[in-house]
Design a protein around this motif. Structure first.
Motif, mmCIF file in Angstrom:
data_model
loop_
_atom_site.group_PDB
_atom_site.id
_atom_site.type_symbol
_atom_site.label_atom_id
_atom_site.label_comp_id
_atom_site.label_asym_id
_atom_site.label_seq_id
_atom_site.Cartn_x
_atom_site.Cartn_y
_atom_site.Cartn_z
ATOM 1 N N VAL A 199 0.984 -1.454 -0.032
ATOM 2 C CA VAL A 199 0.119 -0.134 0.084
ATOM 3 C C VAL A 199 0.937 1.350 -0.216
ATOM 4 C CG1 VAL A 199 -1.533 1.474 1.290
ATOM 5 C CG2 VAL A 199 -1.821 -1.014 0.983
ATOM 6 N N LYS A 200 2.000 1.200 0.756
ATOM 7 C CA LYS A 200 2.867 2.522 1.048
ATOM 8 C C LYS A 200 3.442 2.610 -0.513
ATOM 9 C CE LYS A 200 4.136 2.012 5.829
ATOM 10 N NZ LYS A 200 5.239 1.700 6.702
ATOM 11 N N ALA A 201 3.959 1.479 -1.179
ATOM 12 C CA ALA A 201 4.611 1.478 -2.303
ATOM 13 C C ALA A 201 3.631 2.274 -3.563
ATOM 14 C CB ALA A 201 5.165 0.580 -2.953
ATOM 15 N N LEU A 202 2.563 1.702 -3.383
ATOM 16 C CA LEU A 202 1.346 2.194 -4.556
ATOM 17 C C LEU A 202 0.965 3.679 -4.170
ATOM 18 C CD1 LEU A 202 -0.461 1.624 -6.886
ATOM 19 C CD2 LEU A 202 -2.483 0.845 -4.887
ATOM 20 N N LEU A 203 0.875 4.217 -2.899
ATOM 21 C CA LEU A 203 0.494 5.474 -2.675
ATOM 22 C C LEU A 203 1.573 6.496 -2.963
ATOM 23 C CD1 LEU A 203 -1.508 5.324 0.930
ATOM 24 C CD2 LEU A 203 -2.319 5.408 -1.325
ATOM 25 N N GLN A 204 2.772 5.617 -2.933
ATOM 26 C CA GLN A 204 4.066 6.688 -3.302
ATOM 27 C C GLN A 204 4.191 6.850 -4.787
ATOM 28 O OE1 GLN A 204 6.240 8.360 -0.892
ATOM 29 N NE2 GLN A 204 6.957 9.273 -2.807
ATOM 30 N N ALA A 205 4.068 5.815 -5.456
ATOM 31 C CA ALA A 205 4.090 5.790 -7.002
ATOM 32 C C ALA A 205 3.142 6.689 -7.420
ATOM 33 C CB ALA A 205 4.002 4.273 -7.478
ATOM 34 N N ILE A 206 1.927 6.757 -6.871
ATOM 35 C CA ILE A 206 0.631 7.719 -7.241
ATOM 36 C C ILE A 206 1.016 9.234 -6.836
ATOM 37 C CG2 ILE A 206 -1.538 8.345 -6.918
ATOM 38 C CD1 ILE A 206 -2.286 5.570 -6.308
ATOM 39 N N ASP A 207 1.664 9.392 -5.714
ATOM 40 C CA ASP A 207 2.062 10.524 -5.435
ATOM 41 C C ASP A 207 3.286 11.253 -6.478
ATOM 42 O OD1 ASP A 207 0.765 11.873 -3.448
ATOM 43 O OD2 ASP A 207 1.960 11.112 -1.876
ATOM 44 N N GLN A 278 -9.915 2.775 2.677
ATOM 45 C CA GLN A 278 -10.483 4.028 2.214
ATOM 46 C C GLN A 278 -9.548 5.019 1.970
ATOM 47 O OE1 GLN A 278 -14.101 4.807 2.476
ATOM 48 N NE2 GLN A 278 -13.289 6.464 1.401
ATOM 49 N N ASP A 279 -8.268 4.974 2.685
ATOM 50 C CA ASP A 279 -7.287 5.827 2.334
ATOM 51 C C ASP A 279 -6.663 5.536 0.838
ATOM 52 O OD1 ASP A 279 -7.201 6.965 4.970
ATOM 53 O OD2 ASP A 279 -5.803 5.585 5.312
ATOM 54 N N LEU A 280 -6.730 4.401 0.290
ATOM 55 C CA LEU A 280 -6.299 3.822 -0.812
ATOM 56 C C LEU A 280 -7.414 4.502 -1.872
ATOM 57 C CD1 LEU A 280 -4.381 2.502 -2.798
ATOM 58 C CD2 LEU A 280 -5.572 0.165 -2.446
ATOM 59 N N ASP A 281 -8.773 4.244 -1.454
ATOM 60 C CA ASP A 281 -9.475 4.862 -2.338
ATOM 61 C C ASP A 281 -9.583 6.360 -2.612
ATOM 62 O OD1 ASP A 281 -10.724 2.447 -3.094
ATOM 63 O OD2 ASP A 281 -12.066 2.458 -1.379
ATOM 64 N N ASN A 282 -9.314 7.123 -1.310
ATOM 65 C CA ASN A 282 -9.234 8.636 -1.579
ATOM 66 C C ASN A 282 -8.091 9.035 -2.372
ATOM 67 O OD1 ASN A 282 -11.262 8.692 0.227
ATOM 68 N ND2 ASN A 282 -10.132 8.960 1.910
ATOM 69 N N PHE A 283 -6.853 8.271 -2.191
ATOM 70 C CA PHE A 283 -5.726 8.470 -3.325
ATOM 71 C C PHE A 283 -6.300 8.066 -4.589
ATOM 72 C CE2 PHE A 283 -2.876 9.039 0.223
ATOM 73 C CZ PHE A 283 -1.597 9.612 -0.568
ATOM 74 N N TRP A 284 -6.814 7.182 -4.787
ATOM 75 C CA TRP A 284 -7.416 6.817 -6.442
ATOM 76 C C TRP A 284 -8.029 7.810 -6.945
ATOM 77 C CZ3 TRP A 284 -4.966 3.015 -8.827
ATOM 78 C CH2 TRP A 284 -5.374 2.690 -9.985
ATOM 79 N N LYS A 285 -9.112 8.281 -6.211
ATOM 80 C CA LYS A 285 -9.936 9.445 -6.707
ATOM 81 C C LYS A 285 -9.202 10.651 -7.272
ATOM 82 C CE LYS A 285 -14.140 8.079 -3.963
ATOM 83 N NZ LYS A 285 -15.082 8.621 -3.051
ATOM 84 N N ASP A 286 -8.133 10.995 -6.188
ATOM 85 C CA ASP A 286 -7.188 12.118 -6.648
ATOM 86 C C ASP A 286 -6.478 11.983 -7.704
ATOM 87 O OD1 ASP A 286 -8.044 13.419 -4.318
ATOM 88 O OD2 ASP A 286 -6.419 12.794 -2.991
ATOM 89 N N LEU A 287 -5.998 10.726 -7.975
ATOM 90 C CA LEU A 287 -5.415 10.167 -9.123
ATOM 91 C C LEU A 287 -6.075 10.074 -10.341
ATOM 92 C CD1 LEU A 287 -2.914 8.787 -10.656
ATOM 93 C CD2 LEU A 287 -3.909 6.476 -10.035
ATOM 94 N N LEU A 288 -7.276 9.822 -10.324
ATOM 95 C CA LEU A 288 -8.520 10.130 -11.505
ATOM 96 C C LEU A 288 -8.720 11.651 -11.920
ATOM 97 C CD1 LEU A 288 -11.041 7.258 -10.780
ATOM 98 C CD2 LEU A 288 -8.996 6.941 -12.228
ATOM 99 N N ALA A 289 -8.668 12.266 -10.780
ATOM 100 C CA ALA A 289 -8.719 13.708 -11.081
ATOM 101 C C ALA A 289 -7.510 14.519 -11.897
ATOM 102 C CB ALA A 289 -9.059 14.508 -9.599
ATOM 103 N N ALA A 290 -6.515 13.889 -11.364
ATOM 104 C CA ALA A 290 -5.123 14.237 -11.715
ATOM 105 C C ALA A 290 -5.110 14.086 -13.252
ATOM 106 C CB ALA A 290 -3.972 13.788 -11.125
ATOM 107 N N GLU A 291 -5.598 12.728 -13.523
ATOM 108 C CA GLU A 291 -5.485 12.017 -15.089
ATOM 109 C C GLU A 291 -6.229 13.105 -15.926
ATOM 110 O OE1 GLU A 291 -6.695 8.281 -15.404
ATOM 111 O OE2 GLU A 291 -4.872 7.337 -14.161
ATOM 112 N N GLU A 292 -7.507 13.325 -15.466
ATOM 113 C CA GLU A 292 -8.380 14.256 -16.279
ATOM 114 C C GLU A 292 -7.770 15.487 -16.397
ATOM 115 O OE1 GLU A 292 -13.003 15.805 -16.009
ATOM 116 O OE2 GLU A 292 -12.380 14.516 -14.374
ATOM 117 N N LYS A 293 -7.240 16.092 -15.250
ATOM 118 C CA LYS A 293 -6.488 17.638 -15.645
ATOM 119 C C LYS A 293 -5.448 17.468 -16.593
ATOM 120 C CE LYS A 293 -3.983 21.098 -13.100
ATOM 121 N NZ LYS A 293 -3.784 21.472 -11.829
ATOM 122 N N ARG A 294 -4.579 16.427 -16.384
ATOM 123 C CA ARG A 294 -3.681 16.171 -17.281
ATOM 124 C C ARG A 294 -3.884 15.796 -18.980
ATOM 125 N NH1 ARG A 294 1.671 17.359 -18.354
ATOM 126 N NH2 ARG A 294 2.870 15.756 -19.394
#
Length: 554
Positions: A199-207, A278-294
């Protein structure tokens, strides 16, 4: 004293009966009176009840169960065959086999002397006593030196092995249970640790990916924007998909952890704060928003760059065409003094260099338009091919105009030639100037002379060409006119040319194309004369006399 002894023994017997032992044909008096037979019978009953009766092996109990247990434990040993509790134990190997089967560290069965009955039995009794806490209920002689060992005695002693190894089995079972518990706990810990690490590795990669997008910039050209678009698409089809799979695996892993803990009745596991699903889901939502912006940013940048490419190309193309048209217009308006016209042409020619550089820039812009798949451009009607074609025409027109004026200046200065001669020489020069460089190669020069009736042998022509060009590689118009002036001055007039045509024609009033070819004239000369001379009215050939009348003074 006897009464007290009887009372004491009765209390013992009552206790024995309370434990479910059925005592028959024996009383306290028998024991006090030391009735050996009854006492031994009671002792065997007690042994049978408390030592042997609770032995069970596949539904068999007591003697049969104990015998089956012995047979199974000693089955791997070929030298041992347990059939009873008498003869089967006389060589001591059955005792050694039982010990070796459960505790191979206590003796080496393979190293035993199978014929040493006393030694083997003594070894088994000693090892059992010292390491298994089994008392020596028998002597070696009770087993080895009696024709038939006492069944009950052997059975009682072997029962001690059963209980000793049963206790050992309980310890082993407890150890296995503890080991299994430890394995479960270690497995759960490993799964929990794996979950948190991943989980830490995935969150760090998303960041990291979000930070990379936030810090990225555009150079402003289409190639860079398209490269970033390609990288984004590649991310979605590769890295993003590995993340999706990892997220689902983490969901499954956490579910497996909870299931395993519940299976073994262990306390539930709650991921640390920041590592929950839940923390992972929140990160995932932020990733999808960043993808859309990009995605929107890249598309907007590509649209802006394409629009700018259209405008830049149109601006330069329109300006370039206007300059080409202006120069062409000036070229058509030239008039007056030839020297001034030539100077003006040369001045206009200096403006072609910057235009050529501009055309290269336009071509590079056109390449970018092609790379960006831009086919339509509402800002201009000109394409790069159109501009290149028009510029090539302008260069040719400039070259021809300059050559024409230069030739006219040369012709103007040749006062010793008639206008008809100048016209003939100039038209001949232009006809054989195939590449329109205002000069003739040796082949072109030779053909031009032949068309004028001047022919040399190959060896002579080399010297003539070198003299005419003054060591150069081509004959300029001025050199050609000067050569023709010299030839005209020291050559005969048109009468000799007329005579030459008459000879070629074979005294006919006309000359055919076949006559010209048979006279070994170069093909270029034949073609020139055929296109220049008029057709004869009465014959299939050319009226060379009329042609010569038109070019020579009468």
């Amino acid at each position: 004293m006897r009464i007290q002894k009887v009372e004491n023994v009765n209390k013992c017997l009552e206790f024995i009966r309370s434990r479910g032992v059925n005592l028959t044909n024996i009383g306290a008096e028998d024991i006090v009176d030391e009735n050996l037979k009854l006492i031994l019978g009671m002792i065997w009953t007690l042994i049978l009840r408390f030592t042997i009766a609770d032995i069970s092996e596949e539904g068999l109990s007591a003697k049969e169960g104990l015998l089956l247990w012995c047979q199974r434990k000693t089955a791997p040993y070929q030298e041992v065959n347990v059939r009873d509790f008498t003869y089967s134990w006389a060589d001591g190997l059955a005792f050694c086999a039982l010990i070796h089967r459960h505790r191979p560290d206590l003796l080496n069965f393979d190293a035993l002397d199978k014929s040493d009955r006393h030694g083997n039995t003594q070894l088994a009794f000693d090892v059992a006593s010292e390491h298994l806490n089994i008392p020596k209920l028998l002597d070696v002689e009770d087993v080895c030196d009696i024709a038939k060992p006492d069944e009950r005695s052997v059975m009682t002693y072997v029962a001690q092995y059963f209980h000793a190894f049963s206790e050992l089995g309980k310890v082993d079972a407890a150890g296995r249970r503890v080991a299994k518990f430890a394995e479960v706990m270690e497995s759960v810990w490993s799964m929990q640790n794996d979950y948190e690490r991943r989980v830490k590795a995935l969150l760090q990669a998303i960041d990291n990916k979000k930070a990379e997008w936030e810090s990225s910039t555009f150079r402003g050209d289409y190639a860079d924007a398209k490269k970033q678009s390609s990288e984004f698409n590649n991310y979605k089809t590769s890295l993003k998909r590995t993340w999706v799979a990892e997220k689902r695996d983490l969901d499954t892993l956490l579910g497996n952890i909870k299931t395993k803990l519940k299976t073994y009745d262990l306390k539930p596991y709650h991921p640390p704060k920041g590592l929950t699903l839940q923390d992972l889901d929140n990160f995932w939502k932020d990733l999808l928003a960043a993808e859309e912006k990009r995605y929107r940013l890249i598309n907007a940048k590509i649209r802006d760059i394409k629009e700018k490419l259209r405008q830049d190309f149109a601006r330069q193309a329109n300006d370039f065409q206007a300059k080409v048209n202006a120069i062409s217009h000036e070229l058509t308006l030239l008039d007056g003094d030839l020297d001034r016209q030539l100077a003006h042409v040369r001045q206009l020619n200096t403006r072609l260099g910057p235009l050529a550089d501009t055309l290269e820039q336009i071509q590079r812009l056109d390449d970018q338009l092609i790379e960006a798949n831009i086919e339509e451009n509402d800002y201009t009607i000109y394409s790069a091919d159109d501009l290149s074609f028009d510029f090539a025409l302008l260069e040719q027109a400039m070259q021809k105009k300059s050559a024409f004026i230069s030739n006219q200046i040369v012709s103007r200065n040749m006062t010793n030639l008639t206008p008809g001669q100048l016209e003939e020489f100039e038209s001949t020069f232009r006809h054989f100037d195939n590449n329109q460089t205002n000069s003739l190669t040796s082949v072109e020069f030779n053909a031009a002379l032949a068309s004028l009736g001047i022919m040399y042998e190959d060896e002579d022509f080399v010297g003539v060409f070198a003299k005419c060009t003054q060591g150069g590689s081509e004959v300029s118009f001025e050199q050609f006119i000067n050569f023709m002036v010299g030839v005209t001055e020291d050559r005969t007039s048109g009468d000799q040319v007329r005579e030459s045509f008459r000879i070629v024609a074979g005294d006919k009033p006309y000359v055919s194309e076949l006559d010209l070819k048979q006279s070994m004239l170069p093909p270029a000369v034949v073609s020139y004369l055929s296109s220049t001379m008029p057709r004869h009215d009465l014959a299939d050939g050319y009226n060379y006399q009329a042609y010569l009348d038109s070019v020579f003074n009468t």
